[in-house]
Structures are given as structure tokens and as C-alpha cells.
Design a protein around this motif. Sequence first.
Motif, mmCIF file in Angstrom:
data_model
loop_
_atom_site.group_PDB
_atom_site.id
_atom_site.type_symbol
_atom_site.label_atom_id
_atom_site.label_comp_id
_atom_site.label_asym_id
_atom_site.label_seq_id
_atom_site.Cartn_x
_atom_site.Cartn_y
_atom_site.Cartn_z
ATOM 1 N N PRO A 86 57.597 2.415 48.582
ATOM 2 C CA PRO A 86 56.842 1.245 49.052
ATOM 3 C C PRO A 86 57.732 0.094 49.497
ATOM 4 N N LYS A 87 57.523 -0.340 50.751
ATOM 5 C CA LYS A 87 58.305 -1.442 51.313
ATOM 6 C C LYS A 87 57.419 -2.232 52.259
ATOM 7 N N THR A 88 57.402 -3.532 52.071
ATOM 8 C CA THR A 88 56.676 -4.409 52.988
ATOM 9 C C THR A 88 57.587 -5.448 53.630
ATOM 10 N N SER A 89 58.850 -5.497 53.187
ATOM 11 C CA SER A 89 59.823 -6.413 53.780
ATOM 12 C C SER A 89 61.209 -5.968 53.342
ATOM 13 N N ALA A 90 62.218 -6.699 53.775
ATOM 14 C CA ALA A 90 63.584 -6.379 53.367
ATOM 15 C C ALA A 90 63.817 -6.670 51.893
ATOM 16 N N GLU A 91 62.930 -7.424 51.259
ATOM 17 C CA GLU A 91 63.040 -7.741 49.835
ATOM 18 C C GLU A 91 62.263 -6.692 49.054
ATOM 19 N N LEU A 205 47.320 2.879 54.913
ATOM 20 C CA LEU A 205 47.761 1.569 54.450
ATOM 21 C C LEU A 205 47.906 0.596 55.612
ATOM 22 N N PHE A 206 48.458 1.072 56.718
ATOM 23 C CA PHE A 206 48.715 0.208 57.870
ATOM 24 C C PHE A 206 47.422 -0.350 58.467
ATOM 25 N N GLU A 211 48.247 -5.743 54.390
ATOM 26 C CA GLU A 211 49.204 -6.502 53.581
ATOM 27 C C GLU A 211 50.156 -5.577 52.826
ATOM 28 N N MET A 212 49.754 -4.316 52.616
ATOM 29 C CA MET A 212 50.623 -3.336 51.968
ATOM 30 C C MET A 212 51.280 -2.400 52.979
ATOM 31 N N GLY A 213 50.658 -2.194 54.119
ATOM 32 C CA GLY A 213 51.140 -1.209 55.069
ATOM 33 C C GLY A 213 51.967 -1.747 56.210
ATOM 34 N N ARG A 227 55.981 -4.399 61.735
ATOM 35 C CA ARG A 227 56.166 -2.984 62.005
ATOM 36 C C ARG A 227 55.429 -2.156 60.955
ATOM 37 N N MET A 228 55.137 -0.927 61.278
ATOM 38 C CA MET A 228 54.522 -0.047 60.286
ATOM 39 C C MET A 228 55.471 0.149 59.117
ATOM 40 N N GLY A 229 54.961 -0.013 57.916
ATOM 41 C CA GLY A 229 55.769 0.171 56.711
ATOM 42 C C GLY A 229 54.886 0.702 55.595
ATOM 43 N N GLY A 230 54.994 0.074 54.444
ATOM 44 C CA GLY A 230 54.133 0.445 53.324
ATOM 45 C C GLY A 230 54.666 1.600 52.514
ATOM 46 N N THR A 231 54.956 2.725 53.151
ATOM 47 C CA THR A 231 55.453 3.892 52.429
ATOM 48 C C THR A 231 56.948 4.115 52.639
#
Length: 480
Positions: A86-91, A205-206, A211-213, A227-231
Motif C-alpha cells: 500500500p502506497k499513496t505517496s512517497a511517505e 481502489l483507484f 483517497e487510498m488508490g 497517479r494510480m497507486g494504492g497497491t
Amino acid sequence: MSSSSSQPTFSSTDPSVPDAVVVSHDATAADAFSDDNDQDGDRDRIGESEPPSFGVAESGPGSGGLVTTIVFAVVMLAMFINPIEPKTSAEFDRATSSLNVLTLAKLALAAAATGLGGIAVLLSPRTRQLLGSLPGIGLLTLGGLFCITSLFAIESNAMISRASAMIFVGYLLFTAMALATLGPRKLLAAIVAGTSMYMLVTWGLFVLVPEMGTFEEYISATETVRRMGGTGHPNNIAKTAIAIVLVGVAMHLGRTDTLVSVGVRGPWQRLVLIAIMILAAATVVATLSRTAMLAGIAAGGILLIDRLYGRGGLALGILGIASAASLVLAISLFTGEGPFSESAVSAVTKSGDVEELTSLTGRTTIWEEAIGFIVKRPLTGYGMDSAASVMSREATGTHNLLLHVTFSAGVVACSVMVLMLGWSLVFGATSSYEWIRTVLTYVLVSGLVEDTIIESFPTTLTVLWMAALLAPALAGRPKP
């Protein structure tokens, strides 16, 4: 083994053919792309397109089908669960930084894979043949170096590095066992099925829980791009998706005439495959990963190279050059400026800054930082999965495959990796099998600017890379 024996076996008595457990048609219900409903009669025409189902049948009804189904399920679940981080940002915290439910699931799958692989090494001549090939020896050597150098990993990352090294070896043994058990076609089907589940969760999620994806990436001190993320990190999601696009094309167009071939011909299987390729292509676009797109184009070209000879290929090449020239002209006409003006650059960059192109989105700075760390520990490196802990938070990794291996396990491991990549270039990229060509080419090109493979928990591309290196040995040849 007598027909009355009740103990299952991993191999036939004849090591010149794939193990008996290699294939049981009882397990085809679990395989979305099996060719049992072959419409073109390939199975009648081809004697070795799938490993023969004998031997296990002698050990008891359904025993081969059970083992085959278990292996298929473990591959599919690993390709579904291992990429999730799980990732929503560089942090973010790394998936291996704490024991949570997701990490425990990954560890359970790694234990299952290692156990199956270990048993197969003891009982399966075919598995030992794959691991005894030159690429197999190279992979085992690389895994051994990961394990040895992990003993000298930095203290803060020691446990994770040692676990990652053992998991790499475990999945290597399991990949060889899965090739011997399922054959390349069914192994790729399991990989495609599991990765498709991963992409569906990512899209869920996206779209449904943005907010999570969504991954917020800073392109300046105040500006971000969504960008697409979340997983996972968008680049990791993209490399997984583009691998499925490439493998999907190889399965759709590929050969069906040998044991190493992965082509499918059933109309329903091909329809499902097309739908999965569309899902994967949309995923790549949503991640905004230019690296994956460019590496995918290069690998796709190599995949189709044997279809580009003659007038058709010449026409396609001219069309590609004309399209690129038209795009440059359109940008110039639309912006009213030259192709390298600020307006034109903003059309192909996230920040609009030409430095984003000249620095490869900051990778040159990251490479300089990685080399600075490597010279301090050139022989042992810092341990697997250590870059995120040692390097700056902005780096998150070395962004180069050779630097990734050197940072993890030192210059000796890097030398082995150079040999593996050299093998991939000389034999893999020129292989007559489409899926082998495209997988190894993608790793070569993407590895120039990304870590690409060899994660803490092997994901789609790492397993495909191992399989592409090992699979030619199924045909009894020392090289593709």
C-alpha cells in the motif's frame, strides 16, 4: 513405481521427458487458458506441446491433478498478493517493515513455495535438470551470494535482508518446480490469472476509494501529479501490468508446436486473454509511467520482430516513423514553438521542466548517491531490500538493476548478474519463443532505469524472468 503404489511422485522414471506430475489434465479446470478445447487441432498435431500425463496416474486417482492444482494455486496467489504494498505517496512504510496481516500472508506463500520447491529438488529429475542448466546455475549462484552477503547486512536491515535472500532462493526452486509440473503455458496462465486479480483490486481502489488508490507525486515544492497507486508505487504497478500485456500478446500470437511454447488457440481463452490485455494496458496508462511504456514498446518490438520481415514490416516501420514525425509537427503547430520549446517539453513531462528529461526524472542524482554508498561496502553491499533504509527518502531505490544488485550484495553478485543479463541478450532476446524474447528484453531495457526485478517477495516480472531463463532446458537444449 508400481501401479498399486499409494505414494505420489514428482517424476517419471524417464528423465528425458517432463515429470509425470508435470501435467495432469484433471487440473485443467483451474487453468483458464488450457488448450483442452483446442479448436485448431494443435494437440492432435503436436506430440510435445504439453508434458505427457503418465506416472502420477499410476500412483493413485487424482494425485497428479491435486499436486498440479496446488502448484497452480500457489503461483496465482503469489502473483496476486506479493505485489501489494500500500502506497499513496512517497511517505510510506515498506511492506516488510512490520509484521502485519499482508506480510504474514506473503510469508506463508513464501514458505509454501519454498517447501514445494525443496521437495521437488529431492524427488524431481526434471526440476534438477532445469536448475542444472547454465542459467539455473547462474540463478542459484546469485541466490547463494544473496544469502552469504546477507550475513553482513547492516544491523538495522539484517533480518529483512536474510529473509529476502532465503525467499529469493525459495521462489527460484519453486519456479523450476512449477515449470516442471505445469509446463510453461499453464505457469504463464497462473501468473496472468493472479496478476489480473491484483490489477482488479488496484482499479477498485483507484476508482471507488480514490483517497487510498491514488498516488500523490510531488513534481515541485508545491505541485503534485495524481497517479494510480494504492497497491504499490505507480512504476511497480506499471511494470507488472506491461509484463501482462507482453505475455498476453505472446500467448495470443505465440507458437504451439513445442513443450516450451505458450500459444493458446481456444476462442474463449483468447477472448479472456484480450480482455486481460486491455485491462493491463489501461493500468499502464493510469500509472503515467513513461519508463514502463518505453520499455514495453522495445520489448514488444522484439516480440514481433519475426513478423516484421518483408513489405509488411517495412510498411509498419515507415508508419511508425511517420507517426513520430507527425506528433512532433502537431506539437509544434499547436504550441506555435519548436519541438524543444518550453511548451513542447511540458507536453511530455510531468513538471514542464526540460531537466526532467536530461536527468531522467532525477535518476542521475540517485545513481550518484547509490554509487557513493556502494564504494563504502563494495564486497558485501548493504543487504537485500536495504536501499529504502540507507538511501534518501526521495530515492526509494537505486533505479538501475545492476546498481540494485551491487547495493544489495556487492560486486561479485553484480558480476554474476552481468553474466545473466549477457545470457539474456545473446540467447534470450534472440530466442525463437516469443514470450522468452519479450520478457528478457523488457528486463534488459527496464533495468537501465529501474530496479525491475529481485524484490523482497518476488512479483510477476521476477518469476517470469526466472521462468524465461530456465524454460529452454525443458526442450533438452543448453540454450534457447
